[in-house]
Motif scaffolding. Structure first.
Motif, PDB file in Angstrom:
ATOM      1  N   ASN A 156       5.759   4.754   1.159  1.00 60.28           N
ATOM      2  CA  ASN A 156       5.456   6.735   1.002  1.00 60.28           C
ATOM      3  C   ASN A 156       5.953   6.523  -0.714  1.00 60.28           C
ATOM      4  OD1 ASN A 156       7.783   6.982   1.432  1.00 60.28           O
ATOM      5  ND2 ASN A 156       7.586   8.663   2.892  1.00 60.28           N
ATOM      6  N   ASN A 157       6.499   6.032  -1.216  1.00 58.60           N
ATOM      7  CA  ASN A 157       7.366   6.534  -2.613  1.00 58.60           C
ATOM      8  C   ASN A 157       5.719   5.547  -4.178  1.00 58.60           C
ATOM      9  OD1 ASN A 157       8.512   5.494  -4.779  1.00 58.60           O
ATOM     10  ND2 ASN A 157       9.582   8.126  -4.317  1.00 58.60           N
ATOM     11  N   SER A 158       5.371   6.212  -4.869  1.00 56.42           N
ATOM     12  CA  SER A 158       5.197   5.158  -6.055  1.00 56.42           C
ATOM     13  C   SER A 158       5.556   4.352  -6.661  1.00 56.42           C
ATOM     14  CB  SER A 158       3.841   6.046  -6.385  1.00 56.42           C
ATOM     15  OG  SER A 158       4.640   7.222  -7.102  1.00 56.42           O
ATOM     16  N   VAL A 184     -17.665   0.219  -8.755  1.00 57.99           N
ATOM     17  CA  VAL A 184     -18.652  -1.063  -8.598  1.00 57.99           C
ATOM     18  C   VAL A 184     -20.281  -0.636  -8.637  1.00 57.99           C
ATOM     19  CG1 VAL A 184     -18.799  -3.504  -6.563  1.00 57.99           C
ATOM     20  CG2 VAL A 184     -17.191  -1.834  -7.111  1.00 57.99           C
ATOM     21  N   ASN A 185     -20.924  -2.192 -10.157  1.00 56.12           N
ATOM     22  CA  ASN A 185     -22.081  -1.668 -10.219  1.00 56.12           C
ATOM     23  C   ASN A 185     -22.331  -0.055 -10.506  1.00 56.12           C
ATOM     24  OD1 ASN A 185     -22.493  -4.391  -9.650  1.00 56.12           O
ATOM     25  ND2 ASN A 185     -23.439  -4.357  -7.105  1.00 56.12           N
ATOM     26  N   GLY A 186     -21.408   0.224 -11.653  1.00 55.95           N
ATOM     27  CA  GLY A 186     -22.390   1.156 -11.989  1.00 55.95           C
ATOM     28  C   GLY A 186     -21.727   2.643 -10.645  1.00 55.95           C
ATOM     29  N   GLU A 187     -21.456   2.269  -9.328  1.00 52.85           N
ATOM     30  CA  GLU A 187     -20.974   3.131  -7.838  1.00 52.85           C
ATOM     31  C   GLU A 187     -19.549   3.318  -8.771  1.00 52.85           C
ATOM     32  OE1 GLU A 187     -23.864   2.767  -5.155  1.00 52.85           O
ATOM     33  OE2 GLU A 187     -25.188   2.811  -6.109  1.00 52.85           O
ATOM     34  N   ASP A 188     -19.113   4.331  -7.763  1.00 59.01           N
ATOM     35  CA  ASP A 188     -17.656   5.014  -7.332  1.00 59.01           C
ATOM     36  C   ASP A 188     -17.500   4.118  -6.199  1.00 59.01           C
ATOM     37  OD1 ASP A 188     -16.882   5.624  -9.853  1.00 59.01           O
ATOM     38  OD2 ASP A 188     -16.811   7.827  -9.590  1.00 59.01           O
ATOM     39  N   ARG A 189     -16.357   3.367  -6.004  1.00 61.12           N
ATOM     40  CA  ARG A 189     -16.140   2.801  -4.257  1.00 61.12           C
ATOM     41  C   ARG A 189     -14.523   3.066  -4.226  1.00 61.12           C
ATOM     42  NH1 ARG A 189     -18.284  -2.958  -3.074  1.00 61.12           N
ATOM     43  NH2 ARG A 189     -16.521  -2.844  -1.316  1.00 61.12           N
ATOM     44  N   GLU A 190     -14.784   3.930  -2.562  1.00 58.22           N
ATOM     45  CA  GLU A 190     -13.526   3.559  -1.998  1.00 58.22           C
ATOM     46  C   GLU A 190     -13.318   2.410  -1.044  1.00 58.22           C
ATOM     47  OE1 GLU A 190     -11.508   7.747  -1.444  1.00 58.22           O
ATOM     48  OE2 GLU A 190     -12.512   8.212  -3.502  1.00 58.22           O
ATOM     49  N   VAL A 191     -11.828   1.659  -1.358  1.00 56.10           N
ATOM     50  CA  VAL A 191     -11.884   0.840  -0.128  1.00 56.10           C
ATOM     51  C   VAL A 191     -11.054   1.168   0.556  1.00 56.10           C
ATOM     52  CG1 VAL A 191     -11.071  -2.150   0.225  1.00 56.10           C
ATOM     53  CG2 VAL A 191     -12.718  -0.988  -2.561  1.00 56.10           C
ATOM     54  N   CYS A 192     -10.840   0.576   1.912  1.00 60.86           N
ATOM     55  CA  CYS A 192      -9.514   0.972   2.904  1.00 60.86           C
ATOM     56  C   CYS A 192      -8.985  -0.387   2.876  1.00 60.86           C
ATOM     57  CB  CYS A 192     -10.021   1.567   3.962  1.00 60.86           C
ATOM     58  SG  CYS A 192     -11.520   2.972   4.486  1.00 60.86           S
ATOM     59  N   VAL A 193      -7.541  -0.252   2.573  1.00 67.47           N
ATOM     60  CA  VAL A 193      -6.931  -1.747   2.561  1.00 67.47           C
ATOM     61  C   VAL A 193      -5.527  -1.659   3.790  1.00 67.47           C
ATOM     62  CG1 VAL A 193      -7.167  -2.301   0.248  1.00 67.47           C
ATOM     63  CG2 VAL A 193      -5.439  -0.691   0.269  1.00 67.47           C
ATOM     64  N   ASN A 194      -5.144  -3.048   3.662  1.00 70.51           N
ATOM     65  CA  ASN A 194      -4.082  -2.953   4.180  1.00 70.51           C
ATOM     66  C   ASN A 194      -2.783  -4.014   4.030  1.00 70.51           C
ATOM     67  OD1 ASN A 194      -2.295  -1.759   6.655  1.00 70.51           O
ATOM     68  ND2 ASN A 194      -3.937  -2.042   8.337  1.00 70.51           N
ATOM     69  N   GLY A 195      -1.731  -3.618   4.564  1.00 72.19           N
ATOM     70  CA  GLY A 195      -0.560  -4.874   3.880  1.00 72.19           C
ATOM     71  C   GLY A 195       0.171  -4.665   4.535  1.00 72.19           C
ATOM     72  N   ALA A 196       1.625  -5.485   4.797  1.00 72.19           N
ATOM     73  CA  ALA A 196       2.229  -5.796   5.684  1.00 72.19           C
ATOM     74  C   ALA A 196       3.661  -5.106   5.188  1.00 72.19           C
ATOM     75  CB  ALA A 196       3.204  -7.109   6.080  1.00 72.19           C
ATOM     76  N   VAL A 212       0.857  -1.054  -0.041  1.00 76.14           N
ATOM     77  CA  VAL A 212      -0.131  -0.349  -0.014  1.00 76.14           C
ATOM     78  C   VAL A 212       0.517   1.328  -0.294  1.00 76.14           C
ATOM     79  CG1 VAL A 212      -1.778  -0.809   0.972  1.00 76.14           C
ATOM     80  CG2 VAL A 212      -0.149   0.065   2.653  1.00 76.14           C
ATOM     81  N   PHE A 213       0.011   2.394  -0.238  1.00 68.30           N
ATOM     82  CA  PHE A 213       0.808   3.423  -0.607  1.00 68.30           C
ATOM     83  C   PHE A 213       0.455   4.557   0.612  1.00 68.30           C
ATOM     84  CE2 PHE A 213       0.174   7.408  -2.719  1.00 68.30           C
ATOM     85  CZ  PHE A 213       2.618   7.819  -2.526  1.00 68.30           C
ATOM     86  N   THR A 214       1.352   4.749   1.295  1.00 69.87           N
ATOM     87  CA  THR A 214       1.014   6.125   1.827  1.00 69.87           C
ATOM     88  C   THR A 214       1.029   7.943   1.852  1.00 69.87           C
ATOM     89  OG1 THR A 214       3.226   5.684   3.184  1.00 69.87           O
ATOM     90  CG2 THR A 214       1.271   4.457   3.752  1.00 69.87           C
ATOM     91  N   VAL A 215       0.243   7.953   2.426  1.00 68.43           N
ATOM     92  CA  VAL A 215       0.769   9.894   2.148  1.00 68.43           C
ATOM     93  C   VAL A 215       0.768  10.622   3.593  1.00 68.43           C
ATOM     94  CG1 VAL A 215       0.048  11.830   0.851  1.00 68.43           C
ATOM     95  CG2 VAL A 215       0.041   9.672  -0.180  1.00 68.43           C
TER      96      VAL A 215
END
Length: 300
Positions: free
Chosen positions: A222-224, A206-218, A192-195
């Motif tokens: 902070n650099n793409s 999803v089904n025509g609607e914009d969604r923002e999903v909270c993700v986490n990772g090991a 994941v990318f952090t700011v």
């Protein structure tokens, strides 16, 4: 109308100077010639524009109204003349650019190098930053931005579309499987990318609607470009701009997933503080990038 601009100009100079004599001196004409210009204008408009006395000139109510419009007309003519003159000037001096780090390094700087090679009298001062700077306050001529606000008061010109791609290395997908729905992300490793310490959400439609999903990772970075490198190393799924992973996908180093859920984002745009008297160096560099990306953006 063009043959009447001389009369309009004479009227404006008389109104500014409050004197036929001073207006004539500034225009390099005789006093009687300036008087005839104003008289012709009044005859065409069928109204008196100025009150004439032996000592001064004052605008009538109609004259004040016409003066406001006349000033705008003359300014537009001056702008048109300046724009045409600048079109045939060569870019020179120092071009101050502000560009995003990854997009700038991978795509904009190579385009800039080709532009500088074409115009040897031009220099460039480039800041690579993902922060939005105050262009006018910092003396920046031009910024390239990914998305961003549309109501900032800056002039915007769209250069290319932009979207995020969710992807992973083929080896990772072979070992962990290919997700087919957004809800299956929980079962996967994610880089994941952090700011400023905050994890960026992943974006889907999803089904025509914009969604923002909270993700986490090991692994949080902070650099793409470091996130991209982790994906190439097989450490998990990532979601990055197409401009960053387009080449990797074309060459098979990364494989896109969840493509049915991709959503379009704000485009890549050139922004600059003002449209008036846009310098050749700014206008021509924008045209240069637009021409290079006109058929398709480099990451399409």
């Amino acid at each position: 109308m063009l043959d009447q601009l001389g009369d309009v100009t004479a009227f404006v100079r008389v109104a500014d100077a409050r004197s036929f004599t001073l207006a004539a001196e500034r225009l390099g004409l005789s006093r009687s010639a300036v008087g005839k210009c104003v008289a012709r204008l009044e005859e065409r408009l069928a109204t008196r524009l100025v009150h004439r006395t032996t000592r001064s000139v004052a605008l009538t109510e109609e004259g004040r109204l016409f003066y406001e419009h006349a000033i705008r007309i003359l300014c537009e003519v001056e702008d048109a003349e300046a724009a045409l003159a600048q079109r045939y000037q060569s870019p020179r001096g120092r071009l101050r650019l502000d560009v995003p780090i990854a997009l700038g390094r991978i795509h904009i700087l190579p385009s800039l190098y080709r532009f500088l090679a074409k115009w040897p009298e031009l220099e460039a001062d480039v800041t690579l930053s993902d922060d939005y700077r105050d262009l006018a306050a910092d003396g920046v001529d031009l910024a390239i931005r990914v998305g961003g606000p549309t109501d900032s008061g800056l002039i915007r010109r769209v250069l290319a579309p932009h979207h995020f791609i969710t992807c992973a290395a083929p080896a990772y997908l072979e070992s962990r499987g290919m997700p087919s729905a957004v809800d299956q992300l929980q079962a996967h490793e994610k880089v994941v990318f952090t700011v400023c310490g905050t994890v960026s959400t992943w974006r889907f439609n999803v089904n025509g609607e914009d969604r923002e999903v909270c993700v986490n990772g090991a692994l949080r970075l902070n650099n793409s470009e470091a996130v991209r490198d982790a994906a190439l190393a097989g450490l998990g799924l990532v979601q990055l701009g197409a401009f960053l992973v387009g080449d990797d996908i074309r060459e098979g180093r990364l494989t896109p997933v969840l493509t049915d859920y991709r959503r379009e984002e704000g485009p890549v745009v050139a922004v600059y503080p003002t449209r008036r008297h846009l310098s050749p160096k700014v206008r021509m560099f924008i045209d240069h990038i637009h021409a290079e990306w006109s058929a398709a953006s480099p990451w399409t």
